[in-house]
Design a protein around this motif. Structure first.
Motif, PDB file in Angstrom:
ATOM      1  N   MET A   1       0.837  -1.191   0.000  1.00 13.78           N
ATOM      2  CA  MET A   1       0.000   0.000   0.000  1.00 13.78           C
ATOM      3  C   MET A   1       0.875   1.246   0.000  1.00 13.78           C
ATOM      4  O   MET A   1       0.960   1.978   0.954  1.00 13.78           O
ATOM      5  N   ASN A   2       1.560   1.436  -1.110  1.00 15.89           N
ATOM      6  CA  ASN A   2       2.479   2.565  -1.208  1.00 15.89           C
ATOM      7  C   ASN A   2       1.838   3.678  -2.020  1.00 15.89           C
ATOM      8  O   ASN A   2       1.737   3.603  -3.251  1.00 15.89           O
ATOM      9  N   PHE A   3       1.394   4.711  -1.338  1.00 19.85           N
ATOM     10  CA  PHE A   3       0.779   5.864  -1.975  1.00 19.85           C
ATOM     11  C   PHE A   3       1.597   7.127  -1.711  1.00 19.85           C
ATOM     12  O   PHE A   3       1.061   8.238  -1.759  1.00 19.85           O
ATOM     13  N   ALA A   4       2.894   6.952  -1.456  1.00 22.31           N
ATOM     14  CA  ALA A   4       3.739   8.099  -1.121  1.00 22.31           C
ATOM     15  C   ALA A   4       4.007   8.987  -2.328  1.00 22.31           C
ATOM     16  O   ALA A   4       3.958  10.210  -2.237  1.00 22.31           O
ATOM     17  N   SER A   5       4.315   8.378  -3.487  1.00 25.39           N
ATOM     18  CA  SER A   5       4.668   9.181  -4.652  1.00 25.39           C
ATOM     19  C   SER A   5       4.708   8.318  -5.891  1.00 25.39           C
ATOM     20  O   SER A   5       5.102   7.145  -5.836  1.00 25.39           O
ATOM     21  N   ASP A   6       4.311   8.888  -7.021  1.00 29.26           N
ATOM     22  CA  ASP A   6       4.469   8.184  -8.288  1.00 29.26           C
ATOM     23  C   ASP A   6       5.937   8.087  -8.696  1.00 29.26           C
ATOM     24  O   ASP A   6       6.287   7.305  -9.598  1.00 29.26           O
TER      25      ASP A   6
END
Length: 352
Positions: free
Chosen positions: A1-6
């Motif tokens: 669940m990595n939503f830190a950065s594209d």
């Protein structure tokens, strides 16, 4: 669940294959290769006009060098007060422009308004020696709030700039994502609306490290080869930039990648806004989602390993700002974001 950065996403397989294929070719150095020439021709096709385009390795390099071509050291660049060039590029635009001044303009949702721009221009009268002279307007597309400027908004802002003798630049690090939401053509969102030069991003949308500085007014590009070399962005093996951009634009890959990221952001926004206590900060218009979330929910996300950033801003209306026990956060999706990641985060939030 990595939503830190594209920026944390990988490289699109088609682009990796193009890099590998170009590695087997002995090509002329410093961008004088066929890959780079084809990439420039393809950018002209994308924008429906002949452009001068120069490939660089980073978004900061693209913005800083583009602005250095538009203005003189004693001039000012007007931008949103929280624009990437203003807050996140370590003074690179000012440095490469020889000390030119960045002037932040306030506006809700990361977008400066025509009225605020006009008012700011009055504080920099042309011809007053003690004042920085009006030089350029820079618009972020998408903005640091994940919002986009519509074609009519750009037309109005560029008209104000042109009347004041100010050139125009677009920071398009997430241009593909913004374009899909706009519903208009690349040409309509840029030069037909009055943009003189653009930083055209690929890295956040599936490239390894590749951006283009695109000049719609070819006269502004005359000195850019020297600016790029002086700035350290004329790669000796420039074909690897050309191969990336060529693959990125071939058969609409750049739009398909952005469409995946945007669709993931829409799904993420809709699922999480159905969770107790979660509310949207700004409309989700590209691939960034800004939410006000209860701190207890954030604690559960972190414990489960979710990655995201807490966010601070002066660009959020008071009625939507976090209250006690709440935090504003940013979540970013990419072409690699899986529905299962979104659904897991939604389940942790208690979303129905």
């Amino acid at each position: 669940m990595n939503f830190a950065s594209d920026n944390g996403a990988g490289v699109a397989p088609e682009i990796l294959e193009a890099i590998a294929a170009s590695s087997r070719v002995n090509a002329p150095a410093y961008g004088a290769d066929d890959y780079s020439a084809r990439a420039t021709a393809m950018l002209s096709e994308v924008f429906e006009t002949k452009v001068e385009a120069f490939l660089v390795a980073t978004g900061t390099g693209a913005n800083a060098l583009a602005l250095s071509a538009l203005i003189r050291p004693w001039e000012a660049v007007f931008c949103h007060e929280e624009a990437h060039i203003h807050d996140d590029e370590c003074g690179a635009p000012e440095f490469f422009a020889g000390g030119a001044k960045l002037v932040g303009v306030a506006g809700e949702g990361g977008k400066l308004t025509p009225d605020a721009f006009r008012e700011t221009l009055t504080r920099f009268p042309r011809g007053l020696v003690k004042s920085a002279q009006p030089g350029a307007l820079s618009l972020s597309q998408a903005t640091e709030a994940g919002t986009i400027y519509g074609r009519d908004e750009i037309l109005e802002l560029c008209a104000i700039a042109r009347a004041a003798g100010v050139r125009t630049h677009m920071d398009g690090a997430r241009f593909a994502n913004a374009l899909l939401s706009s519903g208009v053509s690349p040409a309509d969102l840029t030069w037909r609306a009055g943009i003189d030069a653009q930083s055209f991003g690929a890295t956040k949308n599936g490239a390894l490290a590749c951006e283009a500085v695109v000049f719609f007014d070819e006269s502004l590009a005359a000195n850019f080869p020297y600016l790029r070399k002086r700035g350290g962005h004329t790669l000796s093996k420039g074909r690897f930039l050309g191969a990336q951009m060529e693959a990125y634009l071939t058969d609409g890959l750049w739009l398909r990648l952005a469409e995946r990221a945007n669709a993931a952001a829409t799904r993420l926004s809709e699922r999480l806004c159905a969770a107790p206590g979660v509310r949207i900060a700004w409309p989700t218009q590209a691939n960034e989602v800004f939410l006000v979330v209860p701190d207890a929910t954030l604690a559960a996300w972190r414990e489960a390993g979710a990655k995201f950033y807490e966010w601070s801003t002066r660009s959020l209306a008071a009625e939507r700002a976090p209250r006690e026990g709440e935090t504003l956060i940013r979540l970013v999706t990419s072409f690699e974001t899986a529905p299962s990641e979104i659904d897991r985060l939604a389940a942790l939030s208690g979303a129905r």
